[in-house]
Design an enzyme around this catalytic site. Sequence first.
Site, PDB file in Angstrom:
ATOM      1  N   LYS A 187      42.247  14.991  45.157  1.00 22.09           N
ATOM      2  CA  LYS A 187      42.630  13.761  44.418  1.00 22.09           C
ATOM      3  C   LYS A 187      41.932  12.506  45.319  1.00 22.09           C
ATOM      4  O   LYS A 187      41.341  11.665  44.430  1.00 22.09           O
ATOM      5  CB  LYS A 187      44.029  14.199  44.755  1.00 22.09           C
ATOM      6  CG  LYS A 187      44.517  12.986  43.686  1.00 22.09           C
ATOM      7  CD  LYS A 187      46.489  12.996  44.318  1.00 22.09           C
ATOM      8  CE  LYS A 187      47.222  14.003  43.518  1.00 22.09           C
ATOM      9  NZ  LYS A 187      48.593  14.269  44.022  1.00 22.09           N
ATOM     10  N   ARG A 230      50.874   9.654  47.587  1.00 22.86           N
ATOM     11  CA  ARG A 230      50.366  11.273  48.048  1.00 22.86           C
ATOM     12  C   ARG A 230      50.123  12.332  48.008  1.00 22.86           C
ATOM     13  O   ARG A 230      48.878  11.609  48.628  1.00 22.86           O
ATOM     14  CB  ARG A 230      50.212  11.240  46.037  1.00 22.86           C
ATOM     15  CG  ARG A 230      50.865  10.307  44.779  1.00 22.86           C
ATOM     16  CD  ARG A 230      50.768  10.369  43.659  1.00 22.86           C
ATOM     17  NE  ARG A 230      49.560  10.143  42.847  1.00 22.86           N
ATOM     18  CZ  ARG A 230      49.384  10.325  41.624  1.00 22.86           C
ATOM     19  NH1 ARG A 230      49.948  10.898  40.959  1.00 22.86           N
ATOM     20  NH2 ARG A 230      47.776   9.806  41.423  1.00 22.86           N
ATOM     21  N   GLY A 244      52.384  20.842  41.751  1.00 26.04           N
ATOM     22  CA  GLY A 244      53.196  21.325  41.939  1.00 26.04           C
ATOM     23  C   GLY A 244      53.588  22.050  43.261  1.00 26.04           C
ATOM     24  O   GLY A 244      55.002  21.699  43.973  1.00 26.04           O
ATOM     25  N   MET A 266      52.961  20.390  46.005  1.00 23.10           N
ATOM     26  CA  MET A 266      53.240  19.232  47.523  1.00 23.10           C
ATOM     27  C   MET A 266      54.077  17.850  46.753  1.00 23.10           C
ATOM     28  O   MET A 266      54.254  17.782  44.945  1.00 23.10           O
ATOM     29  CB  MET A 266      52.006  18.398  47.739  1.00 23.10           C
ATOM     30  CG  MET A 266      50.783  19.285  48.349  1.00 23.10           C
ATOM     31  SD  MET A 266      51.389  20.428  49.696  1.00 23.10           S
ATOM     32  CE  MET A 266      51.697  18.940  50.821  1.00 23.10           C
ATOM     33  N   ARG A 291      40.601  15.372  37.328  1.00 26.37           N
ATOM     34  CA  ARG A 291      40.298  17.224  38.391  1.00 26.37           C
ATOM     35  C   ARG A 291      40.073  17.958  37.386  1.00 26.37           C
ATOM     36  O   ARG A 291      40.236  17.399  35.916  1.00 26.37           O
ATOM     37  CB  ARG A 291      41.701  17.554  39.233  1.00 26.37           C
ATOM     38  CG  ARG A 291      42.742  17.607  38.343  1.00 26.37           C
ATOM     39  CD  ARG A 291      43.921  18.496  38.956  1.00 26.37           C
ATOM     40  NE  ARG A 291      45.073  18.209  37.891  1.00 26.37           N
ATOM     41  CZ  ARG A 291      46.429  17.969  38.795  1.00 26.37           C
ATOM     42  NH1 ARG A 291      46.239  18.723  40.005  1.00 26.37           N
ATOM     43  NH2 ARG A 291      47.202  18.197  38.039  1.00 26.37           N
ATOM     44  N   HIS A 350      48.570  56.719  44.649  1.00 26.48           N
ATOM     45  CA  HIS A 350      48.393  57.605  43.422  1.00 26.48           C
ATOM     46  C   HIS A 350      48.807  57.268  42.186  1.00 26.48           C
ATOM     47  O   HIS A 350      47.569  56.503  41.536  1.00 26.48           O
ATOM     48  CB  HIS A 350      49.308  58.538  43.377  1.00 26.48           C
ATOM     49  CG  HIS A 350      48.865  60.049  42.498  1.00 26.48           C
ATOM     50  ND1 HIS A 350      49.578  60.166  41.507  1.00 26.48           N
ATOM     51  CD2 HIS A 350      47.557  60.682  42.398  1.00 26.48           C
ATOM     52  CE1 HIS A 350      49.113  60.591  40.511  1.00 26.48           C
ATOM     53  NE2 HIS A 350      47.863  61.424  41.128  1.00 26.48           N
ATOM     54  N   SER A 386      28.212  56.917  49.153  1.00 35.17           N
ATOM     55  CA  SER A 386      28.770  56.217  48.203  1.00 35.17           C
ATOM     56  C   SER A 386      29.827  55.436  48.751  1.00 35.17           C
ATOM     57  O   SER A 386      30.654  56.483  49.413  1.00 35.17           O
ATOM     58  CB  SER A 386      28.961  56.912  46.636  1.00 35.17           C
ATOM     59  OG  SER A 386      30.513  56.597  45.995  1.00 35.17           O
ATOM     60  N   CYS A 392      32.356  53.675  46.005  1.00 31.56           N
ATOM     61  CA  CYS A 392      33.254  53.602  44.390  1.00 31.56           C
ATOM     62  C   CYS A 392      34.900  53.763  44.964  1.00 31.56           C
ATOM     63  O   CYS A 392      35.065  53.864  44.120  1.00 31.56           O
ATOM     64  CB  CYS A 392      32.611  55.474  43.516  1.00 31.56           C
ATOM     65  SG  CYS A 392      32.882  56.576  45.541  1.00 31.56           S
ATOM     66  N   TYR A 407      24.671  49.655  43.579  1.00 37.51           N
ATOM     67  CA  TYR A 407      25.677  49.263  42.465  1.00 37.51           C
ATOM     68  C   TYR A 407      26.781  49.485  43.289  1.00 37.51           C
ATOM     69  O   TYR A 407      27.511  50.209  44.388  1.00 37.51           O
ATOM     70  CB  TYR A 407      25.180  50.653  41.480  1.00 37.51           C
ATOM     71  CG  TYR A 407      25.730  52.399  41.738  1.00 37.51           C
ATOM     72  CD1 TYR A 407      26.658  52.386  42.205  1.00 37.51           C
ATOM     73  CD2 TYR A 407      24.997  52.783  43.145  1.00 37.51           C
ATOM     74  CE1 TYR A 407      27.490  53.057  42.867  1.00 37.51           C
ATOM     75  CE2 TYR A 407      25.215  54.432  42.746  1.00 37.51           C
ATOM     76  CZ  TYR A 407      26.360  54.541  43.055  1.00 37.51           C
ATOM     77  OH  TYR A 407      26.921  55.646  43.871  1.00 37.51           O
TER      78      TYR A 407
END
Lengths: 873, 873
Positions: free
Chosen positions: A22, A92, A101, A103, A336, A454, A763, A830, A850
């Site tokens: 802010k 503020r 919400g 502060m 903002r 699981h 992997s 994986c 990957y």
Amino acid sequence: MRKYVYAFDDGNKEMKSILGGKGANLAEMTKIGLPVPPGFTVSTEACNQYYEDEKKISEDIEKQIFELLQGLEEKINKKFGDIKDPLLVSVRSGAVVSMPGMMDTILNLGLNDQSVVGLASETENERFAYDSYRRFIQMFGDVVLSIPKYKFDRILENEKEINKIELDTALDVENLKNIIKGYKELVKKETKKDFPQEPREQLLMAIEAVFGSWNNTRAIIYRQINDIPGHLGTAVNIQSMVFGNMGETSGTGVAFTRNPSNGEKKLFGEFLMNAQGEDVVAGIRTPQSIEKLNDTMPKVYEEFVRVANLLENHYKDMQDIEFTIEKGNLYLLQTRNGKRTAPAAIHAAVDMVNEGLIDKETAIMRVEPNQLDQLLHPTFEENAMKAAEKITTGLPASPGAATGKIYFNAQDVVKAASAGEKAILVRLETSPEDIEGMAAAQGILTARGGMTSHAAVVARGMGKCCVAGCGEIKVDEGNKIFRISGKIFKEGAYISLNGNTGNVYAGSIPTKEPELSGSFSKLMQWADDLRTLKIRTNADTPRDAHMAVKFGAEGIGLCRTEHMFFDEERIAIVRQMIVAKDVEERMIALDKLLPFQKKDFVGIFEAMGERPVTVRLLDPPLHEFLPHSDEDIKTLSEQIGVAYRELKETVEELKEFNPMLGHRGCRLAITYPEIYQMQVKALIMAAIEVKKEKKINITPEIMVPLIGHEKELGIIKELIVNTANEIINDSDEKIDYTIGTMIEVPRAALTADEIAKHAEFFSFGTNDLTQMTYAFSRDDAGKFIGEYRNKGIFEKDPFQRLDQVGVGKLMEIALDLGKKSRPNIKLGICGEHGGDPDSIDFCHRIGLHYVSCSPYRVPIARLAAARSAIKNK
Amino acid sequence: MRKYVYAFDDGNKEMKSILGGKGANLAEMTKIGLPVPPGFTVSTEACNQYYEDEKKISEDIEKQIFELLQGLEEKINKKFGDIKDPLLVSVRSGAVVSMPGMMDTILNLGLNDQSVVGLASETENERFAYDSYRRFIQMFGDVVLSIPKYKFDRILENEKEINKIELDTALDVENLKNIIKGYKELVKKETKKDFPQEPREQLLMAIEAVFGSWNNTRAIIYRQINDIPGHLGTAVNIQSMVFGNMGETSGTGVAFTRNPSNGEKKLFGEFLMNAQGEDVVAGIRTPQSIEKLNDTMPKVYEEFVRVANLLENHYKDMQDIEFTIEKGNLYLLQTRNGKRTAPAAIHAAVDMVNEGLIDKETAIMRVEPNQLDQLLHPTFEENAMKAAEKITTGLPASPGAATGKIYFNAQDVVKAASAGEKAILVRLETSPEDIEGMAAAQGILTARGGMTSHAAVVARGMGKCCVAGCGEIKVDEGNKIFRISGKIFKEGAYISLNGNTGNVYAGSIPTKEPELSGSFSKLMQWADDLRTLKIRTNADTPRDAHMAVKFGAEGIGLCRTEHMFFDEERIAIVRQMIVAKDVEERMIALDKLLPFQKKDFVGIFEAMGERPVTVRLLDPPLHEFLPHSDEDIKTLSEQIGVAYRELKETVEELKEFNPMLGHRGCRLAITYPEIYQMQVKALIMAAIEVKKEKKINITPEIMVPLIGHEKELGIIKELIVNTANEIINDSDEKIDYTIGTMIEVPRAALTADEIAKHAEFFSFGTNDLTQMTYAFSRDDAGKFIGEYRNKGIFEKDPFQRLDQVGVGKLMEIALDLGKKSRPNIKLGICGEHGGDPDSIDFCHRIGLHYVSCSPYRVPIARLAAARSAIKNK
């Protein structure tokens, strides 16, 4: 002396870490000449210093505050505490990362019993003065003195009732004076002290309150949920007041430069005349849509449109702007970057690229990968949510929304689903035997197990909503009920699950299916162009494989073969295989399984085309495939013609104290090589068939799980090669294949140089690797992991976000050692972490080739990989 | 060309790795001028080359063999294969490390149908020639052609029976010719080929057979048991024959330079006239004691005594010598360091130091630490063993011998023992509830669990005989019986256990108690002077602590506090503590436990004096303390006045899938800080009391288990410091204490730099560290670890011998990181490996300060530590 306090014209938007979001933006707006009421910011460093000094504002800081206050007095030519024409300020909070919400705000600070009189006469508006004073006392009482807000409201309501007044704006001076009197009595009663009259004291108390609220419970929880580190601290903004409550040419409002819900390029917001900020939110009077301002004050509106455009162009992002109109003059109190939904984020980002406002990379950085989850799964109808009765909250184990009748075992769910009912499977915990039921259910609710239990893993794989580890519900599977806080839910009762929040609701809530926009595809395309990591998927069935390809998967990183064993047709054969008395008997059962396995692989290969497919050979301990209750053992005994006692003995013998650390993975193949032999046969035969019949060139990647010692892999590799080559040599197709291993046992990572001599790819199985490295069973850790997060030991559940310090170090060791032995070794992940953006970033940085994740997370991974490529350029 | 074959006069005793033990010593004896029949050695490198060439003797090697053979022919002036006066040779294996009985010998090689006639006429001893030939065929047939020996014996026995002959020496030429005929027919029948007549072919076949026998099953198993690496290979010795069977002035024998059973300095051995080597062992004729040779051939005896002394002085160790007398001439066929019992090893080593033959360091290197186990535990009476009926073999989990009546639960054992019976506890597996029964039993037999299962660890701690993981016995605890191969053993039946071998016997076998000699104390004293590692013990009770001090422990490295919770008086309070509904209830129970814990600590501190004591705070998951059967839950419900259903729910809630990876160790203190608080209170109060009353300065080392994250330790350390200091400040004694942690979770090792910021010491918990690093549960691994050893994946069970490559690497990482943060950090090990000599050597090398082991292994550790200090000087 260190600088702790900054005037607005002393900063800019780059100084967020010191001034908070802010404060930095107030400074920036000041800098570019927008009408911002002057003020100054007490920095985050002051906040941290405050905590270091055991919650005291040091002399240095206090001195600087009052120096800057003096500057402010000079600038607007009013005195703080002046009884005739007092300088009033707002106080503020402003954290580095926006925490809406969390502060609290105090307006009109500086007023007291005397200066309210001065204000009245100076503004010639007595009502305004007393209205400002009562607001100030209430906010100060609430925020600084911790007096519950409802107690103030009660006094206000009382006054309105007595005088039959509906709207606050209708309160007259007398009413307001009565209210102020009541408020001050309340303060005295609650704090045993008079309401502070000294403005400097008010100011310091307010600043301390803001600092203190950084560590209130709500703020801590918000930071946990949003991964905001606790050490950032908050700044405090002290700004000279402008007044929206100075009559009908004054007002206040908020507006977004685009629609935060769908991203449409159109001013979106609301305003309220003759009001201060909190009135807009309070909902007592209904604010008007921002366009209406054009009717009320066209000049102000025109000016606001200009400022809004200017700010969006300046920040190159959608802005969320707070403004106040004082006697027809527009003032900006905040700007903002606007929070937005996933669809809005995507739509706006793509639009802005088209408008030439930002480039593609910026667009990609504008969309949080995890937000995409909202787009890919069903959600509840928003209207229906208002009446929903939440009964408890579990872990948000797999996203989406589901509603249906509850059933307590897989068979019942399957029966209900085939009768056309929507069913929810409720279990203490799920096990592989429940797979069919999970597939047939709308959603899954379990009482135990964590984010990688699981139920959670399988549900995510299926893209199915799941709330797990919901400890408050007491499930009685035998009696087909669950209890929660005195209530009983019986089989057939309706409940609804929100897999994004973990909320569980009583009753049925209608859901709606997701729709993917053109902007989504466009953004994904840009992401694919930018990323260097390949994205694969974890898929065990042709159905999952198809789904994943649709979501953009470039291969399968993990095809588990054990789920294939649970199919009803097969499980009896699997069990025969397990209870076989000798190799011959076992071979007979395996020969029966072979055609099934082959068919599975054919289906998956066909679904994936020539994309790479990594198949993991059998992993779980054999007891997972056997029944455990005496009754089920009896049934099986009759089914397969093995004496009950013998069967019971086998079941007992296979039981393990710690199955996770037991006879599973490649250890099965050391003792029963014929199992892997069958799987390799099926795999190679499938590849040959698909090559022959569909002309698709298949190069299977055969993955051996749970390797801990290079000799294990040496022995099993020989077995695989011999088995595979025999079949290939007997056929007239040439099939290439590679052999690699999971790195999921710490010892494998530590000896990866030796293992890489046999392995063509690694992997990382980071689920198990996390379990072993932390010595945390993912099925059991749910009981204490909450406490670990509360006490700040974990910022995040290590099963959700890769522990880069510990587990990550093992990965890096494995990578270095592995490459030393085999420079061109293929490297992937994986584990569940393959779908977590932060973990994907780590994988990118350490140089994996990957990541592989469940089909529904593939788009998230694509976007995350692109962001990593951009960030780490 | 590489050199593969060495003449005896071409080598020396340092060349063991190339020539094998036997070959190197034959060369050495040749070098120092002793009467050794000339010959040559095919090296171990040739053996390894043979395996590399896929079991073919290469041309190079073959060429060298026949070159050296030609040299031999020239030296003794006979021709190999000559039909008139043939050169005959023995072919004997010779591994680098002596493997008695494992490899095979062939004598008289070079004979055939023709040369036997020549030999007869040349030696003018027809009987000798045919006797030699039949021996050759038999040995060759057995060793090279793999024809079972009994088939040859049958032919020999048959001939003796027909002719009513008792002793082999009574066989005449005609008999021997018949036997040879029979032998040759047997060879033809079994191999479908004639017995090979070509001496060069005989020689190569014999060499191949020796090479081949390196990898026969017996040899592999022997190597496994004795930790001999498989890659060493064996050498082959080809030596010209001298004949002990040339009549009554010839003979053969073996002798030790000292008594191998007790170490006495006196020639010990036996001989047989007119015999070849195998006759001495075969036991058909009874050999005579070596002193008797003085009566038969005083000159030869005198010469042998001279040679024996010379050899002992030369080798500076007890020698085991093989000799042959040919027509009154003494020949030496082998010398090697003699195998000896533990008492003999100690006695001889200490004597030799006193004689000035060796120094103290050498003496220490002469005694294998593990041998001491024999000395510290009861053993079976040797005579009684002859009739013993072995029924099965399990894992030798804890050494010693035990005999008694079997009982199937702890209570029954306690009852029987208090009635004066000797009892053996037989269980599927033991759990902490069985402790009392284990203490009362003579020995423990379990069907499940490995070398570090609960039964094994606790039994070793108690110095009690235990055979674990005896999978062949089917234990039915309910019916109080066990079955094995059709037989049933009921409660009260006698069995006997050998904890050194794992053998289980039916019936009662008398045992005898160990005696410790003066030589033992002397050797231990020398060891203590030389070692740098401190030796501590793992002890949980004053009794164990006393015992360990007696055995030389210098402190306690691990005092587990949980065993204290199982005492009958306390367990009910412990359970109350666990089922407590809130902190207050829990505190009430903990307050009741406090005095008990304090008493325990007082006892241990008093037993240890000012020696350091490391106390580990509570480690096991709470469910270990709760009953599990419905019946026991009911009983407890009545005992502590908690409703059955509530209690059952608690038990269910605490159940874990993988307790090893569950809610235990420091995790308990994160969720229930009051438990550790109570323990720390008890500990500090005990230290104050002992200091005050006994004037003993106690400096407790407080150890936190299962740390994986530095923040865990940070939080718990604060708890400990606050609790301890409050008590210290309230007292008038000054108590110092240190706080440290186990390193038993891989992540702790990987982040040891962070953890060392809080920890003043690290104690490596290598049991758990091995479990996590290998992902092997020690309770479950028994099922497959055997297969792992058979397949050569493990040389040794990693729970017995530290895996230096994997787990060891983690330890080194932890050490490096730990010292980086805290250079003077104290480092020890308290896992089972702390008592294993090889692992102790590793601990010495990486620079730990102490090892800690069960009391009975303290002497072993002292010796092992001294040997490490010597070896790594």
